[in-house]
Design a protein around this motif. Structure first.
Motif, PDB file in Angstrom:
ATOM      1  N   PRO A   1      37.524  87.480  -8.922  1.00 29.15           N
ATOM      2  CA  PRO A   1      38.330  88.128  -7.907  1.00 29.15           C
ATOM      3  C   PRO A   1      38.808  89.502  -8.348  1.00 29.15           C
ATOM      4  O   PRO A   1      38.795  89.852  -9.518  1.00 29.15           O
ATOM      5  CB  PRO A   1      39.504  87.167  -7.713  1.00 29.15           C
ATOM      6  CG  PRO A   1      39.002  85.860  -8.211  1.00 29.15           C
ATOM      7  CD  PRO A   1      38.042  86.186  -9.318  1.00 29.15           C
TER       8      PRO A   1
ATOM      9  N   VAL B   1      41.621  88.073  -3.573  1.00 31.19           N
ATOM     10  CA  VAL B   1      41.271  86.669  -3.791  1.00 31.19           C
ATOM     11  C   VAL B   1      39.782  86.497  -4.106  1.00 31.19           C
ATOM     12  O   VAL B   1      39.359  85.451  -4.582  1.00 31.19           O
ATOM     13  CB  VAL B   1      41.690  85.832  -2.556  1.00 31.19           C
ATOM     14  CG1 VAL B   1      41.279  84.380  -2.677  1.00 31.19           C
ATOM     15  CG2 VAL B   1      43.204  85.914  -2.353  1.00 31.19           C
TER      16      VAL B   1
ATOM     17  N   THR C   1      43.403  83.482 -10.523  1.00 33.02           N
ATOM     18  CA  THR C   1      43.946  84.079  -9.305  1.00 33.02           C
ATOM     19  C   THR C   1      45.410  83.699  -9.116  1.00 33.02           C
ATOM     20  O   THR C   1      46.248  84.538  -8.750  1.00 33.02           O
ATOM     21  CB  THR C   1      43.128  83.632  -8.078  1.00 33.02           C
ATOM     22  OG1 THR C   1      41.782  84.077  -8.231  1.00 33.02           O
ATOM     23  CG2 THR C   1      43.705  84.218  -6.795  1.00 33.02           C
TER      24      THR C   1
END
Length: 282
Positions: free
Chosen positions: A8, A158, A212
């Motif tokens: 991400p 994300v 994340t």
């Protein structure tokens, strides 16, 4: 900014002013007919912290989440977000206070594109009236453009920006879990309720999701309440852990202490403690 799913984006989207409130659950009790699903459960999620709620299947974790998000009514007890009592509020009013959640079973609109699924998360932030939006008046177009720009920022963060045009139902399972997380972030929440965010993922996907979540905390300053069976992830991410068994709280504390609690080992972990921090994740 990198947009590959496995890795991400490196920086968080610019957050709104950080005002994450404390979540205080006090003596929360839920009964269905003659069944007690939660029995005077109490715990606190301090601002900006990650608190894990764990326990065997049927321990009451999902019931607790459903009360916190307004889907279930508590029989007794209190849930306060800052100065606001949540137990009497509807789901949309709780969401408007900045409470966003994901679900154990994916709850996306499979025929809509990923981008449109994320736009659903912007609904409570929309100020344009129905007529202006429906007639595509300039004010409505400008607001939609702003929301779609924000959706792209969050998707990049994300790691799903490459999938924005794709119908959500055609995405791999692990990507769909990321779409759910991104949709929750699109509400610009102050606290995230994450119900088994890595369930069904492979090892690489789990590690990427854990990274994340670390960046969400560091970059956005959100509080996170996490239900998860991946104990490696819980041990590495959580500041505190609350353990439920048959609807009762049997332990609360830092992961290192909870994993050695005899009641926790008996009820949930079996004879082997949670893997110590630093040991390899399978």
């Amino acid at each position: 900014m990198t947009t590959a799913t496995a890795r991400p984006g490196g920086t968080a989207p610019a957050p709104p002013p950080s005002d994450a409130p404390e979540l205080v659950v006090s003596a929360l009790t839920v009964r269905f007919a003659g069944l007690t699903a939660l029995d005077e459960v109490s715990f606190t999620v301090p601002p900006g912290s990650l608190h894990a709620l764990i326990g065997p299947n049927g321990a009451g974790k999902s019931t607790c989440f459903n009360v916190l998000s307004g889907l279930y009514r508590a029989t007794s007890g209190s849930v306060r977000l800052g100065d606001v009592e949540l137990t009497s509020l509807s789901p949309h009013r709780i969401a408007a206070l900045g409470v966003a959640r994901t679900f154990q079973n994916i709850a996306l609109s499979g025929r809509l594109s990923t981008a449109d699924n994320l736009m659903l998360g912007r609904h409570r932030l929309t100020r344009t009236g129905f007529v202006s939006a429906g007639l595509r008046l300039p004010r409505g177009r400008r607001e939609e453009r702003r929301h779609r720009e924000r959706v792209r920022e969050i998707a990049e963060f994300v790691g799903i920006a490459d999938h924005l045009p794709v119908p959500a139902g055609l995405l791999p399972y692990g990507v769909q879990k990321r779409v759910e997380l991104a949709r929750a972030l699109c509400l610009e929440p102050r606290i995230l309720l994450l119900d088994e965010p890595v369930a069904g993922m492979n090892g690489a996907e789990r590690r990427a999701m854990a990274a994340t979540l670390r960046r969400i905390r560091a970059g956005l300053g959100l509080s996170i309440l996490l239900v998860e069976h991946d104990m490696d992830m819980v041990t590495r991410l959580a500041d505190e852990v609350t353990v439920l068994d048959f609807g009762k709280r049997i332990a609360t504390g830092p992961p290192a202490r909870v994993q050695r609690d005899p009641e926790v080992i008996r009820a949930y972990l079996g004879t082997s403690p949670i893997r110590r921090e630093g040991e390899a994740t399978p």
